[in-house]
Enzyme design. Structure first.
Site, mmCIF file in Angstrom:
data_model
loop_
_atom_site.group_PDB
_atom_site.id
_atom_site.type_symbol
_atom_site.label_atom_id
_atom_site.label_comp_id
_atom_site.label_asym_id
_atom_site.label_seq_id
_atom_site.Cartn_x
_atom_site.Cartn_y
_atom_site.Cartn_z
ATOM 1 N N LYS A 76 33.971 50.142 29.093
ATOM 2 C CA LYS A 76 33.329 48.826 29.048
ATOM 3 C C LYS A 76 32.998 48.386 30.462
ATOM 4 O O LYS A 76 33.889 48.430 31.323
ATOM 5 C CB LYS A 76 34.258 47.807 28.375
ATOM 6 C CG LYS A 76 33.689 46.394 28.302
ATOM 7 C CD LYS A 76 34.687 45.428 27.688
ATOM 8 C CE LYS A 76 34.089 44.015 27.600
ATOM 9 N NZ LYS A 76 35.047 43.039 27.065
ATOM 10 N N LYS B 147 37.837 49.697 31.875
ATOM 11 C CA LYS B 147 37.192 48.382 31.796
ATOM 12 C C LYS B 147 36.941 47.921 33.231
ATOM 13 O O LYS B 147 37.877 47.716 34.002
ATOM 14 C CB LYS B 147 38.064 47.381 31.053
ATOM 15 C CG LYS B 147 37.415 46.000 30.913
ATOM 16 C CD LYS B 147 38.302 45.058 30.116
ATOM 17 C CE LYS B 147 37.673 43.687 29.953
ATOM 18 N NZ LYS B 147 38.534 42.762 29.194
#
Length: 324
Positions: free
Chosen positions: A247, A194
């Site tokens: 992400k 992320k």
């Protein structure tokens, strides 16, 4: 010329015959935002066509999606500021908005797959994913809060728990908590890579969860790095993750492929709010063709190696019959 690749592009039938990747409803997970109240449905201004739902409307939305063949949902709560504190204690309190939403979805639609978000930021008065002390994010102290949150989600009926906080060791800690309490069948979808990205703004608007001070660069990954994702992924595999997530999605297709090529676990990609918002803006201005641009985007995740795609486009591609 003995080789003419165009021969395999000369008709729809042949093009379909040799298509390398396919997109099915089972590949899609729809993120849904939840608010308190009754019969509430408010559009997120920076995400046209995406709404915050009260629980009664959430159930109607889930039902309409399931009629289209979409069965997986990732829930995110918009928590009132008055309920937030330094330690995100409301996140695991019985009867909170999020736990009620999970329980209601699973009670009414037991066949639905409910993915839940584990992180402090929606519930924290600081707006960070961990406990803040003197401007620093405390890693190990945060794990206890995340464990309580994950256990509460499992008790409410979550099928997949997705820690999005990026604290070191949280997959192993949460796995131990779940197993010790009999939830060995609850899956963990780790936000493995992320990144500290510029593409999260509309999401934070939707949840009112932006940091009150500082940024998230001490725990989210540096956008310049890809090999570091291999370290994060190896740790998650060793600690008991069932899925590895990247992400954002579009700026990190190379990372999706990197994890797909190096690990045997399913890879998830999050087609995040900023990606959605900029595509919708271009479509509304007539700069891009709606169907082609959205489908090309989603297929790029599959081509890179993602099995699961979290995307705000999930319902519309089914409503409009774009999955052929």
């Amino acid at each position: 010329m003995l080789q003419r690749p165009r021969r395999n592009r000369k008709s729809v039938v042949i093009r379909d015959m040799i298509q390398e990747v396919h997109l099915k409803p089972a590949n899609l997970i729809l993120p849904l935002f939840i608010i308190e109240g009754q019969n509430q449905k408010t559009e997120v201004s920076s995400m046209p066509g995406t709404y915050r739902h009260s629980i009664d409307n959430l159930l109607r939305e889930v039902e309409s999606c399931m009629k289209l063949g979409l069965y997986s949902f990732d829930l995110f709560p918009n928590i009132e500021d008055s309920l937030k504190d330094k330690y995100a204690t409301v996140s695991y309190q019985k009867g909170n908005l999020y736990l009620r939403a999970i329980e209601e979805v699973k009670k009414n639609f037991p066949e639905a797959c409910v993915v839940t978000d584990v992180a402090m930021d929606p519930y924290s008065s600081d707006g960070h994913d961990g406990i803040v002390e003197n401007g620093a994010i405390l890693n190990d102290e945060t794990l206890e809060v995340l464990g309580k949150m994950a256990l509460a989600h499992a008790e409410a009926g979550a099928d997949i728990i997705a820690p999005s906080d990026m604290m070191d060791g949280r997959i192993g800690y949460i796995r131990e908590v779940l197993d010790a309490n009999g939830f060995t069948n609850v899956s963990l979808m780790s936000y493995t890579a992320k990144y500290a990205s510029a593409f999260y703004g509309p999401f934070r608007d939707a949840l009112n969860s932006a940091p009150k001070a500082g940024d998230k660069k001490t725990y989210q990954m540096n956008p310049t790095n890809s090999r570091e994702a291999l370290i994060e992924a190896q740790l998650d595999v060793e600690e008991g993750a069932d899925f590895l997530m990247v992400k954002p999605g579009l700026p990190y297709l190379d990372v999706i492929k990197l994890l797909h090529d190096n690990f045997d676990l399913p890879i998830a990609a999050y087609n995040v709010s900023g990606e959605y918002a900029m595509l919708k803006a271009a479509i509304r201005n007539g700069w891009l063709d709606e169907e082609r641009s959205i489908m090309e985007t989603l297929l790029s995740f599959r081509r890179a190696g993602a099995t699961a795609i979290l995307t705000y486009h999930a319902k519309e591609v089914l409503e409009k019959g774009w999955l052929k």
